[in-house]
Scaffold this active site. Structure first.
Site, PDB file in Angstrom:
ATOM      1  N   SER A  29      18.867 -54.491 -34.165  1.00  0.00           N
ATOM      2  CA  SER A  29      20.047 -53.636 -34.275  1.00  0.00           C
ATOM      3  C   SER A  29      21.154 -54.264 -35.121  1.00  0.00           C
ATOM      4  O   SER A  29      22.000 -53.554 -35.673  1.00  0.00           O
ATOM      5  CB  SER A  29      20.598 -53.324 -32.875  1.00  0.00           C
ATOM      6  OG  SER A  29      20.867 -54.527 -32.169  1.00  0.00           O
ATOM      7  N   GLY A  66      16.580 -52.778 -30.889  1.00  0.00           N
ATOM      8  CA  GLY A  66      15.751 -53.135 -29.750  1.00  0.00           C
ATOM      9  C   GLY A  66      14.530 -53.962 -30.103  1.00  0.00           C
ATOM     10  O   GLY A  66      13.795 -54.398 -29.201  1.00  0.00           O
ATOM     11  N   ASN A  94      16.800 -59.995 -29.193  1.00  0.00           N
ATOM     12  CA  ASN A  94      16.273 -59.228 -28.062  1.00  0.00           C
ATOM     13  C   ASN A  94      15.282 -60.035 -27.230  1.00  0.00           C
ATOM     14  O   ASN A  94      15.157 -59.811 -26.020  1.00  0.00           O
ATOM     15  CB  ASN A  94      15.645 -57.924 -28.557  1.00  0.00           C
ATOM     16  CG  ASN A  94      16.706 -56.950 -29.041  1.00  0.00           C
ATOM     17  OD1 ASN A  94      17.647 -56.636 -28.322  1.00  0.00           O
ATOM     18  ND2 ASN A  94      16.569 -56.501 -30.282  1.00  0.00           N
ATOM     19  N   ASP A 175      30.388 -52.897 -26.322  1.00  0.00           N
ATOM     20  CA  ASP A 175      29.331 -53.557 -25.551  1.00  0.00           C
ATOM     21  C   ASP A 175      29.421 -55.082 -25.629  1.00  0.00           C
ATOM     22  O   ASP A 175      28.723 -55.787 -24.908  1.00  0.00           O
ATOM     23  CB  ASP A 175      27.940 -53.082 -25.991  1.00  0.00           C
ATOM     24  CG  ASP A 175      27.636 -53.375 -27.463  1.00  0.00           C
ATOM     25  OD1 ASP A 175      28.371 -54.153 -28.108  1.00  0.00           O
ATOM     26  OD2 ASP A 175      26.645 -52.810 -27.967  1.00  0.00           O
ATOM     27  N   HIS A 178      27.335 -56.005 -30.311  1.00  0.00           N
ATOM     28  CA  HIS A 178      27.149 -55.572 -31.690  1.00  0.00           C
ATOM     29  C   HIS A 178      28.462 -55.609 -32.468  1.00  0.00           C
ATOM     30  O   HIS A 178      29.481 -55.115 -31.975  1.00  0.00           O
ATOM     31  CB  HIS A 178      26.580 -54.149 -31.726  1.00  0.00           C
ATOM     32  CG  HIS A 178      25.226 -54.040 -31.100  1.00  0.00           C
ATOM     33  ND1 HIS A 178      25.045 -53.687 -29.779  1.00  0.00           N
ATOM     34  CD2 HIS A 178      23.997 -54.267 -31.613  1.00  0.00           C
ATOM     35  CE1 HIS A 178      23.748 -53.677 -29.509  1.00  0.00           C
ATOM     36  NE2 HIS A 178      23.092 -54.027 -30.601  1.00  0.00           N
TER      37      HIS A 178
END
Length: 202
Positions: A29, A66, A94, A175, A178
């Site tokens: 991502s 992801g 991830n 979040d 990011h």
């Protein structure tokens, strides 16, 4: 050789000398531009930064949100169909977030780097850091994978993709993981010298 022949030869030289620069950003991502307008993503911004330096490079968005190192390995063959000349490998975040085995991550990344090398692609490997919640032993094992692979494969290495951005609320989306638009700008600013060095070494 007549003047026409000389003119045709001269006209052909620039095309013969100017090899097309295609950079594959193989990642998750962070390279895909999660949560951002398309124009604010990493690959678009990097391409613009390179063109501002007079480098007519195309940056291919090979980021899948992801994705783990296993996911990257699973699709590297068809990403190579785009015939990139260079690659930025940004994977592992991830794996760390899910607490996956660093040994398996290393095997996956090792296979990716081998495939890129076999295809004649020049690589910049970017490091990632493990989240702190899996303990010191996991962190040490995870973080050591990236410099070890860079040394093993003799590829360019950028120690931490999110250098200057990680854990800074002003540079991240809500979040906390990011980068926001300003954060992406910081990533580009910091990684650009390494990308330019990669291109110059080709």
């Amino acid at each position: 050789m007549g003047m026409l022949g000389l003119s045709l030869l001269a006209a052909g030289l620039p095309k013969a000398e100017a090899a097309e620069v295609k950079i594959l950003a193989l990642g998750d991502s962070l390279t895909a531009g999660y949560g951002l307008p398309a124009a604010q993503g990493f690959t678009v911004k990097l391409e613009a930064a390179l063109r501002a330096k007079g480098i007519a490079a195309t940056v291919i968005n090979g980021g899948v949100s992801g994705d783990t190192s296993a996911g990257g390995l699973g699709r590297i063959d068809w990403m190579l169909a785009d015939k990139p000349t260079h690659a930025i490998v940004e994977l592992g975040a991830n794996d760390g977030l899910r607490g996956l085995d660093p040994g398996q991550m290393e095997k996956n990344l090792d296979a990716i780097l081998t495939k890129l090398k076999d295809a004649g692609v020049k690589v910049l490997l970017t490091g990632m850091r493990a989240p702190p919640n899996f303990g010191a032993a996991y962190t040490q094992s995870f973080d050591a994978v990236f410099p070890r692979l860079a040394e093993r494969h003799k590829v360019a290495f950028y120690p931490f993709f999110l250098d200057g951005v990680a854990a800074n609320p002003q540079l991240n989306q809500a979040d906390g993981i990011h980068p926001n638009e300003t954060g992406v700008n910081t990533v580009i600013e910091r990684i650009l010298p390494s990308v330019l060095s990669l291109l110059a070494s080709s």
